[in-house]
Design a protein around this motif. Structure first.
Motif, PDB file in Angstrom:
ATOM      1  N   HIS A 246       1.053  -1.050   0.068  1.00  5.64           N
ATOM      2  CA  HIS A 246       0.055  -0.060  -0.123  1.00  5.64           C
ATOM      3  C   HIS A 246       0.946   1.285   0.047  1.00  5.64           C
ATOM      4  CE1 HIS A 246      -2.882   3.122   1.190  1.00  5.64           C
ATOM      5  NE2 HIS A 246      -3.960   2.000   1.213  1.00  5.64           N
TER       6      HIS A 246
ATOM      7  N   SER B 276       9.152  -0.940  -6.015  1.00  4.46           N
ATOM      8  CA  SER B 276       8.639  -0.612  -7.287  1.00  4.46           C
ATOM      9  C   SER B 276       9.242  -0.885  -8.810  1.00  4.46           C
ATOM     10  CB  SER B 276       8.470   1.216  -7.323  1.00  4.46           C
ATOM     11  OG  SER B 276       7.778   1.457  -8.497  1.00  4.46           O
TER      12      SER B 276
ATOM     13  N   GLY C  43       2.256  -0.014 -13.573  1.00  8.66           N
ATOM     14  CA  GLY C  43       1.037   0.099 -12.579  1.00  8.66           C
ATOM     15  C   GLY C  43      -0.150   0.123 -12.902  1.00  8.66           C
ATOM     16  N   GLN C  44      -1.173   0.033 -11.611  1.00  6.40           N
ATOM     17  CA  GLN C  44      -2.449  -0.008 -11.947  1.00  6.40           C
ATOM     18  C   GLN C  44      -3.138   0.975 -11.014  1.00  6.40           C
ATOM     19  OE1 GLN C  44      -4.039  -4.151 -11.551  1.00  6.40           O
ATOM     20  NE2 GLN C  44      -5.906  -3.640 -12.609  1.00  6.40           N
ATOM     21  N   TRP C  45      -2.684   1.005  -9.943  1.00  6.97           N
ATOM     22  CA  TRP C  45      -3.438   1.937  -8.997  1.00  6.97           C
ATOM     23  C   TRP C  45      -2.357   2.811  -8.308  1.00  6.97           C
ATOM     24  CZ3 TRP C  45      -8.663   1.298  -9.053  1.00  6.97           C
ATOM     25  CH2 TRP C  45      -9.060  -0.137  -9.430  1.00  6.97           C
ATOM     26  N   VAL C  46      -2.655   4.101  -8.258  1.00  2.63           N
ATOM     27  CA  VAL C  46      -1.713   5.105  -7.698  1.00  2.63           C
ATOM     28  C   VAL C  46      -1.449   4.649  -6.408  1.00  2.63           C
ATOM     29  CG1 VAL C  46      -3.263   6.776  -7.132  1.00  2.63           C
ATOM     30  CG2 VAL C  46      -0.984   7.511  -7.832  1.00  2.63           C
ATOM     31  N   ASN C  47      -2.341   4.295  -5.713  1.00  3.64           N
ATOM     32  CA  ASN C  47      -2.231   4.068  -4.333  1.00  3.64           C
ATOM     33  C   ASN C  47      -1.607   2.547  -3.977  1.00  3.64           C
ATOM     34  OD1 ASN C  47      -4.434   2.603  -4.975  1.00  3.64           O
ATOM     35  ND2 ASN C  47      -5.732   3.267  -3.161  1.00  3.64           N
ATOM     36  N   CYS C  48      -0.998   1.986  -5.033  1.00  5.05           N
ATOM     37  CA  CYS C  48      -0.332   0.821  -4.823  1.00  5.05           C
ATOM     38  C   CYS C  48       1.035   0.705  -5.419  1.00  5.05           C
ATOM     39  CB  CYS C  48      -1.138  -0.324  -5.502  1.00  5.05           C
ATOM     40  SG  CYS C  48      -2.723  -0.896  -4.999  1.00  5.05           S
TER      41      CYS C  48
ATOM     42  N   ALA D  75       3.755  -0.330  -7.655  1.00  6.86           N
ATOM     43  CA  ALA D  75       3.579  -1.066  -8.721  1.00  6.86           C
ATOM     44  C   ALA D  75       4.528  -2.288  -8.841  1.00  6.86           C
ATOM     45  CB  ALA D  75       4.207  -0.354 -10.048  1.00  6.86           C
TER      46      ALA D  75
END
Length: 376
Positions: free
Chosen positions: A199, A209, A239-244, A246
């Motif tokens: 997260h 990352s 990446g797929q979600w900015v809050n994850c 990558a």
């Protein structure tokens, strides 16, 4: 037959070419490329050619092979090799519409290479109208995937070339009105970074990352460029979600060299980048490759024939090797006499300012007609 006497009509050529340019045909849209191939097939059928459709593979459109009537049909002759795919996505016409401004005419794919393909058919049409029988039979092969390295049709191009005596490639001509008698070697690479997710807000430090590693490797790849061998990364996804943090990132790289040995060393350097650093794995795999094409005596004899025709038309015709691969890499590397860069003059290919010089349509059309009428 003096090609200068053939009544090429530039305005009529522009009208016909417009239909081709406004039929957008990006490589990865097989249906769109097929629509463009349909247009070309219909035009050649009207001219009297026997049309064959060759099914596509690997998700690409197929090919169109046209054989024009000839008393020596079936014997080795002249292969004209062109691609109908472009780099411009469907919808580019809204940003780069067909537009003429003096001696410039703009549109997606107009220079690379629909203009050259069209003037080639006009050259054949003019010879037929003048009742000129070419010494050798003519075959036109239009393909769907050159802009991504010709992964699905290289075997067809090479097989067809080996059944013929000469190969003519109407890729864009050079700015100095030159033609191409050699091509640099090109290799493509697939890049993949695999990290560890977390997260990005609550546990940033627990992640690794893939995007960060990809960025680091892009800088390293760019720094490998020398005068002998260039390297560049042209596609990146991550990446797929900015809050994850990558987990994965992918990319594609290109390397180009004037000599095969330099490219081979470049390939080794690229593959050596694979490994694991700080729990992130980076993997490089080799993609499609174009071999270096260095002109031999027979290609230079073909060029000399073209230069003589150009002089007859009052034009100079310099030559040289060029970067930016084409399907001429394959046929030239096989040792088949190949002359490339016979298409229109223009500039800014692969951009939203792509254009041709209008007067080159008839000039290069006459050059092509002269070649077809004299090669034996």
């Amino acid at each position: 037959m003096n090609p200068a006497d053939l009544p090429f009509d530039t305005e009529a050529m522009l009208q016909g070419l417009r239909g081709w340019v406004e039929c957008e045909s990006p490589t990865w849209d097989a249906a769109a490329v097929a629509r463009m191939l349909d247009l070309a097939a219909r035009d050649m059928a009207v001219m009297g050619a026997t049309i064959e459709r060759i099914s596509g593979r690997q998700g690409f459109a197929g090919c169109v092979r046209a054989r024009f009537p000839h008393p020596r049909q079936g014997e080795p002759g002249i292969l004209i090799a062109g691609h109908m795919d472009t780099v411009h996505p469907v919808g580019t016409l809204a940003k780069l519409p067909w537009r003429r401004d003096g001696n410039k005419c703009f549109g997606p794919g107009i220079c690379d290479m629909k203009g050259g393909n069209y003037l080639t058919l006009e050259a054949i049409r003019q010879l037929m109208k003048a009742a000129v029988t070419t010494p050798l039979p003519l075959t036109v092969l239009f393909t769907p995937d050159e802009e991504v390295g010709t992964p699905s049709t290289r075997d067809i191009i090479e097989a067809e070339a080996q059944r013929n005596t000469y190969v003519l490639v109407p890729e864009p001509g050079r700015a100095d009105n030159g033609v191409v008698t050699g091509r640099y070697a090109i290799a493509r690479f697939n890049l993949e970074a695999t990290g560890r997710p977390s997260h990005a807000g609550a546990r940033l430090g627990a992640g690794r990352s893939a995007i960060r590693e990809m960025a680091r490797q892009i800088l390293a790849i760019d720094a490998m460029t020398t005068e002998d061998c260039t390297f560049s990364v042209g596609i990146v996804h991550g990446g797929q979600w900015v809050n994850c943090v990558a987990t994965t990132a992918t990319g594609e790289a290109l390397s180009m060299a004037k000599r095969q040995a330099d490219l081979d060393r470049g390939v080794e350097r690229m593959l050596a980048l694979s490994g694991t650093t700080d729990d992130v794995t980076f993997k490089v795999t080799r993609g499609v490759t174009r071999p270096v094409w260095e002109p031999d005596a027979r290609t230079m004899a073909l060029y000399d024939k073209a230069r003589g025709i150009a002089e007859q038309l009052g034009l100079s015709l310099p030559h040289g090797s060029a970067g930016g691969g084409s399907d001429g890499n394959f046929t030239g590397a096989l040792g088949i006499p190949t002359l490339d860069g016979l298409g229109v003059r223009g500039a800014d290919m692969h951009t939203l300012n792509e254009y041709i010089e209008v007067d080159s349509l008839a000039e290069r059309g006459r050059l092509m007609a002269g070649l077809l009428a004299s090669l034996a």
